[in-house]
Design an enzyme around this catalytic site. Structure first.
Site, PDB file in Angstrom:
ATOM      1  N   ARG A 152      21.097  50.203  36.383  1.00 26.72           N
ATOM      2  CA  ARG A 152      20.335  49.602  35.297  1.00 26.72           C
ATOM      3  C   ARG A 152      19.313  48.608  35.842  1.00 26.72           C
ATOM      4  O   ARG A 152      19.537  47.972  36.877  1.00 26.72           O
ATOM      5  CB  ARG A 152      21.281  48.886  34.331  1.00 26.72           C
ATOM      6  CG  ARG A 152      22.355  49.790  33.728  1.00 26.72           C
ATOM      7  CD  ARG A 152      23.218  49.037  32.736  1.00 26.72           C
ATOM      8  NE  ARG A 152      23.855  47.870  33.351  1.00 26.72           N
ATOM      9  CZ  ARG A 152      24.558  46.960  32.678  1.00 26.72           C
ATOM     10  NH1 ARG A 152      24.688  47.084  31.365  1.00 26.72           N
ATOM     11  NH2 ARG A 152      25.108  45.933  33.295  1.00 26.72           N
TER      12      ARG A 152
ATOM     13  N   LYS B 245      47.890  48.719  42.182  1.00 29.69           N
ATOM     14  CA  LYS B 245      47.876  47.824  43.353  1.00 29.69           C
ATOM     15  C   LYS B 245      47.045  46.571  43.096  1.00 29.69           C
ATOM     16  O   LYS B 245      47.259  45.533  43.738  1.00 29.69           O
ATOM     17  CB  LYS B 245      47.397  48.584  44.593  1.00 29.69           C
ATOM     18  CG  LYS B 245      46.040  49.270  44.460  1.00 29.69           C
ATOM     19  CD  LYS B 245      44.857  48.369  44.779  1.00 29.69           C
ATOM     20  CE  LYS B 245      43.544  49.071  44.541  1.00 29.69           C
ATOM     21  NZ  LYS B 245      42.372  48.210  44.778  1.00 29.69           N
TER      22      LYS B 245
ATOM     23  N   ARG C 297      38.282  41.304  45.539  1.00 31.35           N
ATOM     24  CA  ARG C 297      38.018  40.444  44.386  1.00 31.35           C
ATOM     25  C   ARG C 297      39.316  40.058  43.680  1.00 31.35           C
ATOM     26  O   ARG C 297      39.445  38.952  43.148  1.00 31.35           O
ATOM     27  CB  ARG C 297      37.100  41.164  43.407  1.00 31.35           C
ATOM     28  CG  ARG C 297      35.641  41.140  43.795  1.00 31.35           C
ATOM     29  CD  ARG C 297      34.809  42.040  42.917  1.00 31.35           C
ATOM     30  NE  ARG C 297      34.694  43.375  43.486  1.00 31.35           N
ATOM     31  CZ  ARG C 297      34.210  44.414  42.839  1.00 31.35           C
ATOM     32  NH1 ARG C 297      33.819  44.285  41.593  1.00 31.35           N
ATOM     33  NH2 ARG C 297      34.127  45.586  43.415  1.00 31.35           N
ATOM     34  N   ASN C 298      40.282  40.969  43.653  1.00 31.01           N
ATOM     35  CA  ASN C 298      41.559  40.673  43.000  1.00 31.01           C
ATOM     36  C   ASN C 298      42.306  39.571  43.735  1.00 31.01           C
ATOM     37  O   ASN C 298      42.852  38.651  43.115  1.00 31.01           O
ATOM     38  CB  ASN C 298      42.409  41.945  42.942  1.00 31.01           C
ATOM     39  CG  ASN C 298      41.808  42.991  42.023  1.00 31.01           C
ATOM     40  OD1 ASN C 298      41.879  42.874  40.808  1.00 31.01           O
ATOM     41  ND2 ASN C 298      41.181  44.011  42.603  1.00 31.01           N
TER      42      ASN C 298
END
Length: 346
Positions: free
Chosen positions: A32, A192, A256-257
């Protein structure tokens, strides 16, 4: 193959474009305008999501969806899980009826609890089943884009589709295995992320390697418990899309988790954490879905439940770790044939 289209110009979509550019004549990278696709086209680099990785000449960034999909023999979806349904509706009238489909998103749809293959068939029709594949495994975009050796798995309902995707992605530094267990591969990639959140929380609380190892091991047990109940093969969870992805997501600075877990442990709220990271943290969404499914199916998921209480009930992370440690005594392998009863036969 002459032309493929990657839908999603984030870090993972960009890294996959680099991989595929070696084996495909033309790679369309659709994104985008508001996400910077024009900057990527102009600078030949995704400075926002994958800085330092320059695009080969046969990758064509574009915001034109129709142009990107025209005559594409394969469409790779690299958009966030919760955006998959919307993107599928957009591309449905533009897709070639014979084009191969590759899903690389890891998670479950919040509203329905569906796996991604189920969402694909729900939107595009059951006829796409034999063209659907899912690529998953320990594969941080930051390393894949820089040609660091990586191994992943591709699962499909039709073996020829898996073999075709395997051939297109394979190169000297990107190894692809095949697997017939679509459900297991999808669930491994989704579940996970919750364990990675928990691991980040424990690290943020100052706990050590012992705690991390315990969480990862018992987290894998939860993944297997729910994954097999939902149709996955136990062997898949011991492979790249299960244990492999678990290891990399729980221990990597790129995760990121894991980073979200660190912030939660430091007192940040869920919304504050998401805003600070600036990218989708699938584990936060997946925790909500899995908590609901576990309750409905009566599946014991203590780590997931603890994460849910931290994320959505504002429970102190330290209190949740303490509750996990105080749970009733159990036999580690009680869910297999080798249990306490086995001692009685000696």
């Amino acid at each position: 193959m002459k032309k493929i289209c990657i839908l999603g110009a984030g870090s993972w979509g960009t890294a996959q474009a680099v991989v595929l550019s070696r084996n495909v004549t033309e790679v369309m990278l659709w994104g985008r305008i508001e996400d910077g696709i024009e900057d990527i086209e102009r600078e030949r680099e995704n400075k926002r999501f994958l800085p330092g990785v320059f695009l080969p000449h046969n990758i064509i960034p574009s915001s034109d969806l129709e142009k990107s999909l025209y005559n594409a023999e394969m469409a790779v979806l690299a958009v966030p899980v919760q955006s998959i349904r919307s993107v599928l509706h957009q591309i449905r009238p533009l897709l070639d009826k014979k084009s191969l489909l590759v899903n690389t998103a890891k998670g479950l749809e919040i509203a329905t609890g569906m796996r991604m293959s189920q969402v694909f068939m729900d939107v595009l029709g059951v006829d796409v089943k034999n063209r659907y594949t899912v690529l998953s495994g320990p594969s941080h975009a930051e390393e894949v884009g820089r040609d660091i050796p990586t191994a992943v798995t591709v699962a499909a309902y039709k073996k020829e589709s898996a073999f075709q995707v395997q051939d297109l992605f394979m190169n000297d530094n990107f190894r692809v295995y095949t697997n017939p267990d679509v459900a297991g591969v999808e669930l491994g990639g989704a579940l996970k992320n919750i364990v990675a959140l928990a691991t980040g929380i424990c690290e943020g609380l100052g706990y050590g390697d012992n705690t991390k190892a315990a969480l990862m091991t018992r987290g894998l047990a939860e993944m297997i418990r729910m994954g097999t109940a939902m149709g996955g093969d136990i062997r898949t969870f011991n492979g790249l899309s299960g244990m492999g992805d678990l290891v990399v997501t729980c221990g990597s600075r790129h995760s990121r988790n894991h980073r979200a877990g660190l912030m939660l442990a430091q007192g940040c709220g869920t919304e504050e954490t998401l805003k600070a990271i600036g990218m989708v943290v699938e584990g936060i969404h997946t925790t909500k879905v899995v908590h609901r499914i576990a309750a409905e199916m009566k599946i014991d998921m203590p780590i997931c439940q603890a994460c849910y209480r931290v994320l959505y009930e504002n429970r102190p992370p330290g209190d949740e770790v303490a509750q996990l440690m105080k749970r009733d005594r159990k036999n580690e392998i009680e869910e297999t044939a080798l249990s306490i009863e086995a001692w009685q036969t000696e």
